[in-house]
Design an enzyme around this catalytic site. Structure first.
Site, PDB file in Angstrom:
ATOM      1  N   ILE A   1       0.801  -1.171  -0.099  1.00  0.00           N
ATOM      2  CA  ILE A   1       0.012  -0.016   0.075  1.00  0.00           C
ATOM      3  C   ILE A   1       0.756   1.236   0.063  1.00  0.00           C
ATOM      4  O   ILE A   1       0.586   2.173  -0.625  1.00  0.00           O
ATOM      5  CB  ILE A   1      -0.996   0.081   1.339  1.00  0.00           C
ATOM      6  CG1 ILE A   1      -1.929  -1.244   1.075  1.00  0.00           C
ATOM      7  CG2 ILE A   1      -1.622   1.218   1.237  1.00  0.00           C
ATOM      8  CD1 ILE A   1      -2.832  -1.407   2.436  1.00  0.00           C
TER       9      ILE A   1
ATOM     10  N   ASP B   1      14.721   2.988   9.725  1.00  0.00           N
ATOM     11  CA  ASP B   1      14.219   1.745  10.503  1.00  0.00           C
ATOM     12  C   ASP B   1      13.185   2.481  11.399  1.00  0.00           C
ATOM     13  O   ASP B   1      13.596   3.249  12.344  1.00  0.00           O
ATOM     14  CB  ASP B   1      15.448   1.055  11.295  1.00  0.00           C
ATOM     15  CG  ASP B   1      14.792  -0.034  12.125  1.00  0.00           C
ATOM     16  OD1 ASP B   1      13.559  -0.140  12.467  1.00  0.00           O
ATOM     17  OD2 ASP B   1      15.685  -0.845  12.378  1.00  0.00           O
TER      18      ASP B   1
ATOM     19  N   SER C   1      -7.496  -0.404   9.404  1.00  0.00           N
ATOM     20  CA  SER C   1      -8.396  -1.405   8.641  1.00  0.00           C
ATOM     21  C   SER C   1      -9.754  -1.634   9.676  1.00  0.00           C
ATOM     22  O   SER C   1      -9.802  -1.225  10.828  1.00  0.00           O
ATOM     23  CB  SER C   1      -7.576  -2.662   8.483  1.00  0.00           C
ATOM     24  OG  SER C   1      -7.434  -3.358   9.587  1.00  0.00           O
TER      25      SER C   1
ATOM     26  N   TYR D   1      -3.158  -7.422  16.402  1.00  0.00           N
ATOM     27  CA  TYR D   1      -3.790  -6.720  15.292  1.00  0.00           C
ATOM     28  C   TYR D   1      -4.810  -5.748  15.577  1.00  0.00           C
ATOM     29  O   TYR D   1      -4.838  -4.540  15.195  1.00  0.00           O
ATOM     30  CB  TYR D   1      -3.869  -7.613  14.167  1.00  0.00           C
ATOM     31  CG  TYR D   1      -4.340  -7.165  12.945  1.00  0.00           C
ATOM     32  CD1 TYR D   1      -3.473  -6.531  12.133  1.00  0.00           C
ATOM     33  CD2 TYR D   1      -5.853  -6.801  12.499  1.00  0.00           C
ATOM     34  CE1 TYR D   1      -3.670  -5.781  10.912  1.00  0.00           C
ATOM     35  CE2 TYR D   1      -6.021  -6.368  11.508  1.00  0.00           C
ATOM     36  CZ  TYR D   1      -5.120  -5.869  10.565  1.00  0.00           C
ATOM     37  OH  TYR D   1      -5.594  -5.197   9.353  1.00  0.00           O
TER      38      TYR D   1
ATOM     39  N   LYS E   1      -5.030  -1.572  15.415  1.00  0.00           N
ATOM     40  CA  LYS E   1      -5.764  -0.887  14.507  1.00  0.00           C
ATOM     41  C   LYS E   1      -6.554   0.187  15.215  1.00  0.00           C
ATOM     42  O   LYS E   1      -6.949   1.340  14.674  1.00  0.00           O
ATOM     43  CB  LYS E   1      -6.486  -1.905  13.475  1.00  0.00           C
ATOM     44  CG  LYS E   1      -5.382  -2.371  12.649  1.00  0.00           C
ATOM     45  CD  LYS E   1      -4.456  -1.520  11.835  1.00  0.00           C
ATOM     46  CE  LYS E   1      -3.696  -2.245  10.947  1.00  0.00           C
ATOM     47  NZ  LYS E   1      -2.792  -1.373  10.182  1.00  0.00           N
TER      48      LYS E   1
ATOM     49  N   THR F   1      -1.482  -6.951  -1.946  1.00  0.00           N
ATOM     50  CA  THR F   1      -0.096  -6.752  -1.822  1.00  0.00           C
ATOM     51  C   THR F   1       0.746  -7.918  -2.360  1.00  0.00           C
ATOM     52  O   THR F   1       0.234  -8.995  -2.449  1.00  0.00           O
ATOM     53  CB  THR F   1       0.206  -6.428  -0.378  1.00  0.00           C
ATOM     54  OG1 THR F   1       0.101  -7.472   0.375  1.00  0.00           O
ATOM     55  CG2 THR F   1      -0.644  -5.315   0.147  1.00  0.00           C
TER      56      THR F   1
END
Length: 337
Positions: free
Chosen positions: A35, A89, A176, A188, A192, A223
């Protein structure tokens, strides 16, 4: 840290080429592939000067999915854009600081758009499919939410320091639907939802300075790493999500880039500040389609939502495509009371 790729001259001038974003300066984090790369391509094509970050300057032989800063920068410039690759980084605070110092120095303090996209957990997530959170590696939280959340906050701080004095700017968190309801795994979803809350809360303090911040939800995106996972895995589902079917009809990596490009050129962007925006709905509002000509469909489309789960796909086949869930009801999916 910021050496240009071979054969590339050192860019210090703001882009003056034509396009709706001519003269704008952008940073897109995590743009070696996926993305982030798609967003950089679209912003550059629209005339902006685009700083891109990532850890991989030049692709290595042992890279599974390829992609590098060099590759992205070259593609942006092949389309007539201006691109400055910066090896960074995003787990290292000093390198984040150096990135923004570089942009401030080279662009005389100008920064118009920041896209917080850097994410380092895709491999770890797919390596631990269907593993309960109590059996995760001990560093899973940091793997998911250091670059994918903490870094976004640090970059937002640095961007605000440049945008607030100039009284304009746009900051975008790539998030997301995992911020609304359980998706993939526990760290996750937490990360988000925190990205969404960050955009909402930062927007309150930025609004009086005419700086907008939003959270952007792409749909399923094809992706390079996702495509590799689908090709190599025999599994169709990850947790409660039909991954294979979902991504087969997913967005290209550039669709979110189109969304950001239109947002950045919207004179009424402050009306959207603090909100969660869905790429497909922005496509309908602004009138753009994916690079393959397809019109994408929002998560709020009832048929599409039911197709996400193997348990409800049979119902989805009976539902007309024109039915959308109202936003107020859609939000109740994440209701915690």
């Amino acid at each position: 840290m910021s050496a240009p790729y071979p054969g590339h001259f050192h860019v210090t001038k703001i882009a003056t080429a034509g396009g709706k974003l001519a003269g704008k300066v952008c940073i897109v984090t995590g743009a070696t592939r996926g993305i982030g790369k798609g967003i950089a391509l679209q912003l550059g094509e629209a005339g902006a000067t685009v700083y891109i970050t990532g850890r991989t300057l030049v692709v290595t032989k042992d890279s599974i999915v390829g992609g590098s800063l060099t590759d992205t920068a070259r593609e942006v410039e092949e389309r007539g854009g201006k691109c400055i690759p910066v090896q960074c980084d995003h787990t290292k605070d000093e390198e984040i600081q150096q990135l923004f110092d570089k942009v401030k120095r080279e662009q005389e303090g100008q920064l118009d758009i920041l896209v917080n996209n850097a994410y380092s957990a895709v491999k770890a997530i797919f390596d631990n499919v269907d593993v309960p959170f109590w059996e995760f590696p001990m560093d899973m939280w940091d793997t998911v939410n250091n670059v994918g959340l903490r870094n976004h906050y640090l970059c937002t701080i640095q961007a605000a320091k440049m945008m607030v004095p100039r009284k304009r700017g746009l900051i975008v968190n790539i998030s997301s639907i995992g911020g609304l309801t359980y998706t993939l795994n526990v760290p996750y979803g937490i990360g988000k939802e925190a990205c969404d809350r960050m955009a909402a809360d930062c927007a309150i303090e930025l609004k009086k300075h005419n700086v907008a911040m939003v959270s952007l939800w792409p749909g399923p995106v094809r992706t390079e790493r996702i495509q590799f996972f689908i090709n190599e895995s025999s599994a169709n589902n990850v947790g409660n999500v039909n991954v294979r079917g979902m991504f087969e009809v997913g967005e290209s990596i550039e669709y979110a880039g189109k969304a950001v490009s239109y947002l950045a050129s919207d004179p009424n962007i402050m009306k959207k500040t603090g909100k969660i925006l869905i790429t497909a709905e922005l496509g309908s509002e602004y009138g753009f389609v994916d690079i393959n000509g397809r019109e994408m469909v929002s998560f709020r489309n009832l048929k599409e939502l039911l197709m996400l789960s193997p348990k409800t796909q049979w119902i989805a086949r009976l539902v007309p495509r024109f039915i959308y869930i109202p936003k107020l009801i859609f939000a109740l999916l994440g209701n915690k009371f």
